[in-house]
Design an enzyme around this catalytic site. Structure first.
Site, PDB file in Angstrom:
ATOM      1  N   CYS A   1     -19.891  -4.457  -0.056  1.00  0.00           N
ATOM      2  CA  CYS A   1     -20.892  -3.970   0.883  1.00  0.00           C
ATOM      3  C   CYS A   1     -20.523  -4.462   2.275  1.00  0.00           C
ATOM      4  O   CYS A   1     -20.133  -5.618   2.461  1.00  0.00           O
ATOM      5  CB  CYS A   1     -22.281  -4.477   0.477  1.00  0.00           C
TER       6      CYS A   1
ATOM      7  N   CYS B   1     -23.588  -7.037   3.721  1.00  0.00           N
ATOM      8  CA  CYS B   1     -23.862  -8.354   3.142  1.00  0.00           C
ATOM      9  C   CYS B   1     -22.656  -8.775   2.308  1.00  0.00           C
ATOM     10  O   CYS B   1     -21.605  -8.138   2.369  1.00  0.00           O
ATOM     11  CB  CYS B   1     -25.145  -8.322   2.296  1.00  0.00           C
TER      12      CYS B   1
ATOM     13  N   HIS C   1     -23.087  -0.153 -10.028  1.00  0.00           N
ATOM     14  CA  HIS C   1     -23.897  -1.240  -9.488  1.00  0.00           C
ATOM     15  C   HIS C   1     -23.793  -1.322  -7.975  1.00  0.00           C
ATOM     16  O   HIS C   1     -24.750  -1.747  -7.308  1.00  0.00           O
ATOM     17  CB  HIS C   1     -23.471  -2.561 -10.128  1.00  0.00           C
TER      18      HIS C   1
ATOM     19  N   HIS D   1     -28.655  -0.608   2.591  1.00  0.00           N
ATOM     20  CA  HIS D   1     -27.402  -0.787   3.335  1.00  0.00           C
ATOM     21  C   HIS D   1     -26.617   0.520   3.327  1.00  0.00           C
ATOM     22  O   HIS D   1     -26.500   1.175   2.288  1.00  0.00           O
ATOM     23  CB  HIS D   1     -26.584  -1.921   2.732  1.00  0.00           C
TER      24      HIS D   1
ATOM     25  N   CYS E   1     -20.426   6.330   2.193  1.00  0.00           N
ATOM     26  CA  CYS E   1     -21.685   6.367   2.931  1.00  0.00           C
ATOM     27  C   CYS E   1     -22.820   6.675   1.958  1.00  0.00           C
ATOM     28  O   CYS E   1     -22.791   7.698   1.269  1.00  0.00           O
ATOM     29  CB  CYS E   1     -21.633   7.412   4.036  1.00  0.00           C
TER      30      CYS E   1
ATOM     31  N   CYS F   1     -24.795   9.917   3.105  1.00  0.00           N
ATOM     32  CA  CYS F   1     -24.089  11.166   2.799  1.00  0.00           C
ATOM     33  C   CYS F   1     -23.839  11.317   1.303  1.00  0.00           C
ATOM     34  O   CYS F   1     -23.506  12.408   0.832  1.00  0.00           O
ATOM     35  CB  CYS F   1     -22.742  11.203   3.520  1.00  0.00           C
TER      36      CYS F   1
ATOM     37  N   CYS G   1      37.510  22.120   7.288  1.00  0.00           N
ATOM     38  CA  CYS G   1      36.216  21.912   6.636  1.00  0.00           C
ATOM     39  C   CYS G   1      35.841  20.429   6.636  1.00  0.00           C
ATOM     40  O   CYS G   1      34.653  20.078   6.675  1.00  0.00           O
ATOM     41  CB  CYS G   1      36.230  22.461   5.214  1.00  0.00           C
TER      42      CYS G   1
ATOM     43  N   HIS H   1      38.060  21.753  -1.042  1.00  0.00           N
ATOM     44  CA  HIS H   1      37.245  22.287   0.047  1.00  0.00           C
ATOM     45  C   HIS H   1      35.986  21.440   0.175  1.00  0.00           C
ATOM     46  O   HIS H   1      35.377  21.052  -0.823  1.00  0.00           O
ATOM     47  CB  HIS H   1      36.870  23.749  -0.240  1.00  0.00           C
TER      48      HIS H   1
END
Length: 567
Positions: free
Chosen positions: A94, A97, A107, A117, A130, A133, A204, A475
């Protein structure tokens, strides 16, 4: 912007969401909650401090695992979920905190909802969640902050390959006013760089080497930055001027094949060993061309050269000879521009690989001749020699020794057509001197300490030279990478190819570029140092010329006055 279902599943092993989460329109348009936090200076400072602490903790743990041998590691507490107390291999923290929780048991989600939070972070990936959201979010500023935090931790733990100094801190480039003006006035070059080269009669070998130069990122940036201008150069028969004109032609608007006649003629003039109409060895021409570029490049010196050739290809090998009688070890360090690998005797390996060749190259071996130890001063056959790479160059060039020339035991030359497996990326840490010190006499270490992150040792393939046919009538062709596409070059014919076709080809030379280049801050680039020295020399020559002219004028005046006085 939130992560997609597939991305989330890839991050966490299975598609698990918090209760009631969904991928709505808000997730696609960005998170307004993080924007509000970052818009408040005091809140943004507190948020970034906590975010940096969490990310730095995990990055430091990774660095400690890399840089500390298992026997010396300290026992530290493993983080656990503050709710179910389950050990966490991937804790979520978090950001308001000290709570740390599990994702699978939801959890961390319960904590965010109950405490109000707004954000938590995955300590491993730095992904931000978030609660408002109900999804993972993306913010460019936070993403940059995450990368800079990890880089800061790595810099404190990383050291240079040889010196016992920590890695120089990264400093982003901010253009000055004059640089901005120069960039605005610069003309835009066409994004080509895939132009064929005409075969001028068994040339070449020349074409494939030039194509490897053209697609070398460091050489390309040097010559396209006008660091050697053929119109201003005062050298005659200058190979650097030929390189400058070559890049000018390749990156022009023309798509027709280009004939490098001037480059070939100049090489004939300055290097008798490659002159003539006979077929040449591409590796020998490669080394000869590098030497000639070095001779005419700005910053070229005989000691500690800083020309573009040595900045790009120069590395060093360390040779250690151990006297098994007294244990004395003698060292020798030699500069190299490339590494030549034997294809004979693959040992117990079923297939010949680049990694296997490098292992045999750096493997300790008994000296086949008598060795006189400097310490015990007695000749002995009990001596072991080992090679290791002391300094890794920005660009690695590998040559596979496919051609066996006439010897006392071999009456006819022959070519070794053994297929070699080579990777797209290679980590060179196991073949360095630092690794050799930890391995000791055993070629297979149980644990090897590599200072710094793996990115310091990782290289990416960008060009391959192939040889088809036999020694007398073969070649050369090559593959090269241009951005994310691979092309096959057969003289004037350029065809779009694939990575698979390149990796399955029978390679004669391979070119790898370092993924992350080292740099020295607070120092002028070598081309600017050389340019400033040239300007000073020109000014001094002008001053001497003016003084000489004055002396001549004074002598003429004195002679004239003496003549008048005599009359």
């Amino acid at each position: 912007m939130s992560t997609s279902d597939g991305a989330q599943s890839a991050l966490f092993g299975e598609d698990r969401r918090l209760p009631g989460t969904s991928t709505g329109a808000g997730a696609d348009t960005g998170c307004t909650h993080i924007v509000a936090v970052l818009g408040d200076p005091s809140a943004a400072t507190a948020f970034k401090t906590k975010y940096k602490t969490v990310v730095a903790w995990h990055a430091q743990k990774i660095q400690d695992a890399i840089s500390t041998p298992p026997a010396k590691r300290r026992r530290i507490a493993v983080p656990s979920c503050d709710t179910c107390h389950r050990t966490l291999s991937r804790p979520f923290a978090c950001l308001s905190c000290s709570f740390a929780g599990c994702w699978t048991g939801e959890h961390i989600a319960s904590h965010l909802i109950e405490s109000g939070h707004p954000f938590c972070v995955d300590t491993k990936s730095g992904s931000l969640f978030c609660a408002e959201c109900e999804n993972f979010i993306y913010d460019a500023e936070i993403d940059d902050f995450h990368l800079s935090t990890i880089l800061f931790v790595e810099e404190k733990q990383s050291h240079f390959q040889v010196a016992k100094r920590i890695r120089e801190p990264y400093q982003p480039w901010t253009p000055t006013a004059s640089e901005v003006a120069s960039l605005k006035a610069a003309s835009i070059l066409p994004c080509q760089g895939r132009r064929g080269l005409l075969n001028l009669g068994q040339t070449c070998f020349l074409n494939v080497v030039l194509q490897s130069f053209i697609h070398n990122p460091l050489l390309r940036n040097y010559f396209l930055s006008d660091r050697h201008n053929h119109r201003l150069c005062k050298h005659t028969d200058c190979v650097c001027c030929e390189m400058d004109q070559l890049f000018t032609e390749i990156y022009s608007t023309s798509t027709a094949p280009f004939g490098p006649t001037s480059f070939l003629a100049t090489m004939w003039k300055v290097s008798a060993e490659v002159s003539g109409y006979a077929q040449q060895d591409a590796h020998e021409f490669f080394i000869t061309a590098l030497n000639q570029i070095h001779e005419t490049c700005r910053g070229s010196t005989s000691i500690s050269c800083n020309c573009i050739v040595h900045q790009t290809f120069a590395g060093s090998l360390q040779s250690e000879v151990t006297c098994e009688r007294c244990g004395n070890v003698s060292h020798a360090v030699d500069p190299v521009l490339d590494i030549s690998l034997e294809l004979r005797d693959p040992g117990t390996e079923k297939q010949t690989t680049l990694a296997g060749c490098l292992r045999r190259y750096t493997k300790p071996e008994k000296l086949g001749k008598e060795y006189t130890c400097k310490k015990c001063a007695k000749p002995t056959h009990e001596a072991v020699k080992r090679l290791s790479i002391r300094k890794l160059p920005p660009v690695l060039s590998f040559q596979f020794k496919r051609f066996e020339h006439k010897t006392v035991s071999k009456s006819t030359p022959q070519k070794i057509d053994t297929p070699v497996l080579f990777p797209l990326t290679i980590n060179m840490a196991p073949y360095t001197t630092l690794a050799a010190k930890l391995q000791g006499k055993d070629s297979e270490p149980t644990y090897v300490l590599y200072p710094g992150p793996d990115a310091m040792y990782e290289y990416d393939l960008f060009a391959v030279i192939n040889h088809e046919g036999q020694m007398e009538n073969g070649h050369y062709t090559n593959f090269a990478r241009l951005q994310d596409e691979w092309y096959r070059f057969d003289d004037d014919k350029v065809t779009l190819s694939s990575l698979g076709a390149c990796l399955s080809s029978n390679a004669y030379m391979c070119f790898y570029v370092k993924r992350h280049l080292e740099y020295k801050p607070h120092m002028k680039p070598t081309y600017r140092v050389a340019r400033d020295k040239d300007i000073v020399k020109e000014e001094q020559e002008k001053m001497r010329e003016k003084a000489r002219v004055k002396d001549v004028d004074r002598e003429v005046d004195d002679a004239l006055m003496a003549t008048i006085a005599g009359d």
